[in-house]
Write a protein that holds these residues in place. Structure first.
Motif, PDB file in Angstrom:
ATOM      1  N   LEU A  74       0.776  -1.284   0.104  1.00 18.57           N
ATOM      2  CA  LEU A  74       0.059   0.105  -0.099  1.00 18.57           C
ATOM      3  C   LEU A  74       0.721   1.414  -0.110  1.00 18.57           C
ATOM      4  CD1 LEU A  74      -3.047   1.541   0.106  1.00 18.57           C
ATOM      5  CD2 LEU A  74      -2.445   1.257   2.791  1.00 18.57           C
ATOM      6  N   THR A  75       1.902   1.283   0.931  1.00 19.14           N
ATOM      7  CA  THR A  75       2.586   2.721   1.239  1.00 19.14           C
ATOM      8  C   THR A  75       3.912   2.620   0.324  1.00 19.14           C
ATOM      9  OG1 THR A  75       3.753   1.655   3.040  1.00 19.14           O
ATOM     10  CG2 THR A  75       1.645   2.877   3.336  1.00 19.14           C
ATOM     11  N   GLY A  76       4.324   1.454   0.213  1.00 23.54           N
ATOM     12  CA  GLY A  76       5.570   1.449  -0.857  1.00 23.54           C
ATOM     13  C   GLY A  76       6.698   1.420   0.170  1.00 23.54           C
ATOM     14  N   LEU A  77       6.637   1.494   1.560  1.00 27.54           N
ATOM     15  CA  LEU A  77       7.325   1.565   2.530  1.00 27.54           C
ATOM     16  C   LEU A  77       8.041   0.328   2.870  1.00 27.54           C
ATOM     17  CD1 LEU A  77       5.831   3.961   5.071  1.00 27.54           C
ATOM     18  CD2 LEU A  77       7.725   4.544   3.540  1.00 27.54           C
ATOM     19  N   PRO A  78       9.257   0.044   3.589  1.00 24.40           N
ATOM     20  CA  PRO A  78       9.785  -1.279   3.884  1.00 24.40           C
ATOM     21  C   PRO A  78       8.792  -1.936   4.893  1.00 24.40           C
ATOM     22  CG  PRO A  78      11.570   0.376   3.781  1.00 24.40           C
ATOM     23  CD  PRO A  78      10.236   1.162   3.626  1.00 24.40           C
ATOM     24  N   ASN A  79       8.726  -3.009   4.843  1.00 25.16           N
ATOM     25  CA  ASN A  79       7.769  -3.789   5.737  1.00 25.16           C
ATOM     26  C   ASN A  79       8.448  -4.028   6.947  1.00 25.16           C
ATOM     27  OD1 ASN A  79       9.338  -5.896   5.064  1.00 25.16           O
ATOM     28  ND2 ASN A  79       7.500  -6.692   3.815  1.00 25.16           N
ATOM     29  N   ARG A  80       7.599  -4.877   8.120  1.00 23.37           N
ATOM     30  CA  ARG A  80       8.304  -5.117   9.171  1.00 23.37           C
ATOM     31  C   ARG A  80       9.178  -5.864   9.054  1.00 23.37           C
ATOM     32  NH1 ARG A  80       4.053  -7.552  13.771  1.00 23.37           N
ATOM     33  NH2 ARG A  80       5.598  -7.814  15.533  1.00 23.37           N
ATOM     34  N   ARG A  81       9.349  -6.977   8.408  1.00 19.03           N
ATOM     35  CA  ARG A  81      10.459  -7.873   8.094  1.00 19.03           C
ATOM     36  C   ARG A  81      11.783  -7.177   7.736  1.00 19.03           C
ATOM     37  NH1 ARG A  81      10.887 -12.773   3.793  1.00 19.03           N
ATOM     38  NH2 ARG A  81      13.163 -13.162   4.004  1.00 19.03           N
ATOM     39  N   THR A  82      11.669  -6.427   6.828  1.00 18.14           N
ATOM     40  CA  THR A  82      12.917  -5.371   6.285  1.00 18.14           C
ATOM     41  C   THR A  82      13.436  -4.358   7.225  1.00 18.14           C
ATOM     42  OG1 THR A  82      11.850  -5.595   4.017  1.00 18.14           O
ATOM     43  CG2 THR A  82      13.612  -3.801   4.303  1.00 18.14           C
ATOM     44  N   PHE A  83      12.404  -3.788   8.039  1.00 13.38           N
ATOM     45  CA  PHE A  83      12.860  -3.156   9.188  1.00 13.38           C
ATOM     46  C   PHE A  83      13.554  -3.802  10.158  1.00 13.38           C
ATOM     47  CE2 PHE A  83      12.266  -0.696  13.284  1.00 13.38           C
ATOM     48  CZ  PHE A  83      12.679   0.495  12.794  1.00 13.38           C
ATOM     49  N   GLY A  84      13.110  -4.783  10.630  1.00 12.91           N
ATOM     50  CA  GLY A  84      13.667  -5.378  11.516  1.00 12.91           C
ATOM     51  C   GLY A  84      15.143  -5.921  11.242  1.00 12.91           C
ATOM     52  N   GLU A  85      15.454  -6.531   9.877  1.00 12.64           N
ATOM     53  CA  GLU A  85      16.566  -6.647   9.559  1.00 12.64           C
ATOM     54  C   GLU A  85      17.947  -5.684   9.502  1.00 12.64           C
ATOM     55  OE1 GLU A  85      16.566  -8.577   5.758  1.00 12.64           O
ATOM     56  OE2 GLU A  85      15.391 -10.312   6.418  1.00 12.64           O
ATOM     57  N   PHE A  86      16.991  -4.416   9.031  1.00 14.89           N
ATOM     58  CA  PHE A  86      17.854  -3.123   8.845  1.00 14.89           C
ATOM     59  C   PHE A  86      18.200  -2.575  10.109  1.00 14.89           C
ATOM     60  CE2 PHE A  86      18.252   1.329   8.843  1.00 14.89           C
ATOM     61  CZ  PHE A  86      19.094   1.537   7.616  1.00 14.89           C
ATOM     62  N   ALA A  87      17.300  -2.642  11.213  1.00 15.71           N
ATOM     63  CA  ALA A  87      17.197  -2.077  12.525  1.00 15.71           C
ATOM     64  C   ALA A  87      18.150  -2.911  13.149  1.00 15.71           C
ATOM     65  CB  ALA A  87      15.951  -1.931  13.141  1.00 15.71           C
ATOM     66  N   SER A  88      18.125  -4.249  13.173  1.00 19.04           N
ATOM     67  CA  SER A  88      19.130  -5.175  14.014  1.00 19.04           C
ATOM     68  C   SER A  88      20.662  -4.738  13.531  1.00 19.04           C
ATOM     69  CB  SER A  88      18.916  -6.439  13.773  1.00 19.04           C
ATOM     70  OG  SER A  88      17.228  -6.775  14.316  1.00 19.04           O
ATOM     71  N   GLU A  89      20.823  -4.663  12.279  1.00 26.47           N
ATOM     72  CA  GLU A  89      22.218  -4.479  11.854  1.00 26.47           C
ATOM     73  C   GLU A  89      22.418  -2.880  12.356  1.00 26.47           C
ATOM     74  OE1 GLU A  89      25.699  -4.509  10.335  1.00 26.47           O
ATOM     75  OE2 GLU A  89      24.719  -6.081  10.596  1.00 26.47           O
ATOM     76  N   ALA A  90      21.720  -2.098  12.353  1.00 33.37           N
ATOM     77  CA  ALA A  90      22.073  -0.662  12.676  1.00 33.37           C
ATOM     78  C   ALA A  90      22.224  -0.720  14.289  1.00 33.37           C
ATOM     79  CB  ALA A  90      20.962   0.204  12.515  1.00 33.37           C
ATOM     80  N   VAL A  91      21.811  -1.643  15.192  1.00 29.63           N
ATOM     81  CA  VAL A  91      22.011  -1.639  16.746  1.00 29.63           C
ATOM     82  C   VAL A  91      23.437  -2.150  16.636  1.00 29.63           C
ATOM     83  CG1 VAL A  91      21.271  -2.814  18.701  1.00 29.63           C
ATOM     84  CG2 VAL A  91      19.609  -1.662  17.387  1.00 29.63           C
ATOM     85  N   ARG A  92      23.900  -3.427  15.841  1.00 35.31           N
ATOM     86  CA  ARG A  92      25.026  -4.039  16.086  1.00 35.31           C
ATOM     87  C   ARG A  92      26.124  -3.115  15.726  1.00 35.31           C
ATOM     88  NH1 ARG A  92      22.063  -8.578  14.077  1.00 35.31           N
ATOM     89  NH2 ARG A  92      22.650  -7.715  11.789  1.00 35.31           N
ATOM     90  N   ARG A  93      25.857  -2.219  14.644  1.00 34.86           N
ATOM     91  CA  ARG A  93      26.937  -1.251  14.470  1.00 34.86           C
ATOM     92  C   ARG A  93      27.002  -0.035  15.467  1.00 34.86           C
ATOM     93  NH1 ARG A  93      25.120  -0.751   9.646  1.00 34.86           N
ATOM     94  NH2 ARG A  93      23.514   1.087  10.175  1.00 34.86           N
ATOM     95  N   ALA A  94      26.261   0.458  16.152  1.00 35.62           N
ATOM     96  CA  ALA A  94      26.037   1.302  16.973  1.00 35.62           C
ATOM     97  C   ALA A  94      26.746   0.634  18.216  1.00 35.62           C
ATOM     98  CB  ALA A  94      24.678   1.498  17.627  1.00 35.62           C
ATOM     99  N   GLN A  95      26.526  -0.649  18.624  1.00 37.43           N
ATOM    100  CA  GLN A  95      27.342  -1.228  19.516  1.00 37.43           C
ATOM    101  C   GLN A  95      28.767  -1.084  19.320  1.00 37.43           C
ATOM    102  OE1 GLN A  95      25.225  -5.157  19.432  1.00 37.43           O
ATOM    103  NE2 GLN A  95      23.874  -4.573  20.939  1.00 37.43           N
ATOM    104  N   ARG A  96      29.198  -1.664  18.120  1.00 42.63           N
ATOM    105  CA  ARG A  96      30.790  -1.401  17.727  1.00 42.63           C
ATOM    106  C   ARG A  96      31.169  -0.291  17.830  1.00 42.63           C
ATOM    107  NH1 ARG A  96      28.845  -4.971  13.461  1.00 42.63           N
ATOM    108  NH2 ARG A  96      28.945  -3.113  12.158  1.00 42.63           N
ATOM    109  N   THR A  97      30.429   0.878  17.442  1.00 43.12           N
ATOM    110  CA  THR A  97      31.136   2.287  17.532  1.00 43.12           C
ATOM    111  C   THR A  97      30.519   3.141  18.687  1.00 43.12           C
ATOM    112  OG1 THR A  97      29.156   3.122  15.967  1.00 43.12           O
ATOM    113  CG2 THR A  97      31.062   1.971  14.936  1.00 43.12           C
ATOM    114  N   ASN A  98      30.042   2.628  19.707  1.00 43.64           N
ATOM    115  CA  ASN A  98      29.514   3.164  20.631  1.00 43.64           C
ATOM    116  C   ASN A  98      28.486   4.429  20.288  1.00 43.64           C
ATOM    117  OD1 ASN A  98      30.746   1.948  22.762  1.00 43.64           O
ATOM    118  ND2 ASN A  98      32.679   3.169  22.173  1.00 43.64           N
TER     119      ASN A  98
END
Length: 454
Positions: free
Chosen positions: A293-317
């Motif tokens: 409907l909206t063309g936005l990433p869905n829940r699954r895509t967001f979860g993958e992207f956000a989890s990687e973003a958290v891991r990156r933030a953990q490595r770089t504080n």
């Protein structure tokens, strides 16, 4: 020599033809008189000239050669594949070559290669443009191509797009998109190739890019002088639908050749199937990764992207902020105005959220009337309350739905990494709780969060 089916050429040290046997006319279309006194290399396909010159040097150095293959341009403009046997006569100062036409064998091999190369491209190409480039490379080995355009179309909406475009030089006239689209529509509706003679614009007009060019109707059977160039617009269909067109511009006689037309028809069929498969794969990928409907990433895509973003933030504080947004009273919109109106509202709110965090984050549709955003800019995270207030103000502007203007309110919950959690699941849980707390606090004021404005 004059009775041989193979052609005999005598070439001097400068590359000039001093004798040509009569068989040459059957092979290349030129009489011996038309060739003698001319430079032999001028008739070689330009892509093969460098290696042909190198081969000539080896022969003149005293090394007899058997089985060298290259391509010549027939008087009509199409490629002729030649296999050579050649040696150098020191006594006469001449290179003696016997030329055998192996075009039939080469065409059969080319057809087989085209099948494999297009099938491989359909499997390996990252996108449709890469597939079209592979098709172009395949066709370019078979006959001269001055320009090529591949278009694709949406079978239902009949929306046309330019998938691939190439021209050999700035001197080649290139159809502007409106003209190319019009010809593509005509060929697709007729479900048969469309032929046009194209004349170059006057002066240097073609160097500026695509232009309106003059076209004349043409039949593939018309007798046209060899110097003219033609455009063939070939519709690509599968059993299910129209896929697009393959547009090729080149020497008219080369395109009119029966073998070329058979090969192009085959390539169109294979390319259409490959493009359709590629589009189906892309559609399946998008359906799995994006909200329809909206063309936005869905829940699954967001979860993958956000989890990687958290891991990156953990490595770089680093710092992150997770935003959970829910539309207050959205059910009232569906109940009073219908689901179509609700869909329009969801699309508009998704667009506004994306615009609001475009420079600092990532937005997805979580489910139903819930949206989620990840803010990765540390400066914005430090001022997240201000950012949320501004984003809420953007979202809550009136939305035009059909003939009605609606104001909408959103409840927002925020969780910050690492203060509120060190994993994505913890951040989602905290943001979700705070969103519902925000919704409850706003409801306790007794205000109506969805008002229809006249």
């Amino acid at each position: 020599m004059e009775l041989l089916l193979d052609a005999v050429f005598l070439v001097n040290q400068t590359g000039t033809l001093v004798y040509v046997s009569p068989a040459c006319e059957h092979i290349l279309g030129y009489t011996p008189q038309e060739l003698m006194g001319r430079s032999m290399i001028d008739y070689v396909a330009k892509e093969d000239r460098e290696r042909t010159i190198e081969e000539s040097r080896l022969v003149m150095a005293g090394r007899p050669r058997i089985g060298f293959e290259n391509r010549y341009i027939h008087k009509d403009g199409h490629y002729v594949h030649i296999m050579w046997s050649a040696r150098w006569s020191e006594v006469h100062g001449l290179r003696i070559g016997v030329a055998r036409d192996v075009s039939a064998r080469k065409r059969a091999e080319a057809l087989q290669r085209a099948t494999y190369s297009i099938s491989e491209a359909a499997h390996d190409a990252a996108d449709i443009r890469s597939l079209c480039k592979a098709v172009h490379d395949t066709l370019g080995t078979l006959f001269p191509i001055d320009a090529i355009v591949v278009t694709t179309c949406d079978a239902d909406l009949r929306v046309w797009e330019k998938a691939y475009q190439y021209r050999d030089s700035a001197d080649v006239p290139l159809l502007d998109w409106a003209q190319a689209e019009q010809l593509s529509v005509q060929a697709t509706n007729a479900q048969e190739p469309l032929w046009r003679l194209i004349e170059s614009p006057p002066g240097n007009a073609v160097t500026s890019g695509s232009v309106q060019v003059r076209t004349e109707p043409l039949s593939p059977d018309d007798d046209v002088e060899a110097a003219r160039h033609a455009l063939a617009v070939l519709p690509m269909h599968t059993a299910r639908r129209a896929v697009g067109t393959l547009m090729i511009y080149g020497p008219v006689r080369a395109l009119q050749a029966e073998a070329a037309q058979r090969l192009l028809a085959f390539v169109c069929d294979q390319t259409a199937l490959a493009i359709e498969r590629k589009q189906l794969i892309d559609d399946l990928y998008n359906a799995a990764r994006f909200d329809e409907l909206t063309g936005l990433p869905n829940r699954r895509t967001f979860g993958e992207f956000a989890s990687e973003a958290v891991r990156r933030a953990q490595r770089t504080n680093g710092k992150l902020a997770l935003l959970f947004a829910d539309i207050d009273g959205f059910k009232d919109v569906n109940d009073s105005l219908g689901h179509a109106a609700g869909d329009m509202m969801l699309k508009e709110i998704g667009r506004r959220m994306s615009a609001g965090v475009a420079d600092c984050g990532f937005v997805a549709r979580h489910s139903g009337d819930e949206f989620v955003a990840l803010v990765q800019d540390a400066e914005v995270v430090d001022r997240i309350d201000f950012a949320v207030t501004r984003l809420r103000a953007e979202i809550e502007q009136a939305i035009a739905v059909n003939d009605t203007s609606l104001t909408v309110r959103v409840s927002v919950g925020v969780a910050v990494f690492p203060d509120d959690g060190e994993s994505m699941s913890e951040l989602i849980r905290v943001a979700d709780q705070r969103m519902y707390a925000n919704k409850a606090a706003r409801k306790s004021g007794g205000a109506s969060f969805l008002e229809r404005l006249l």
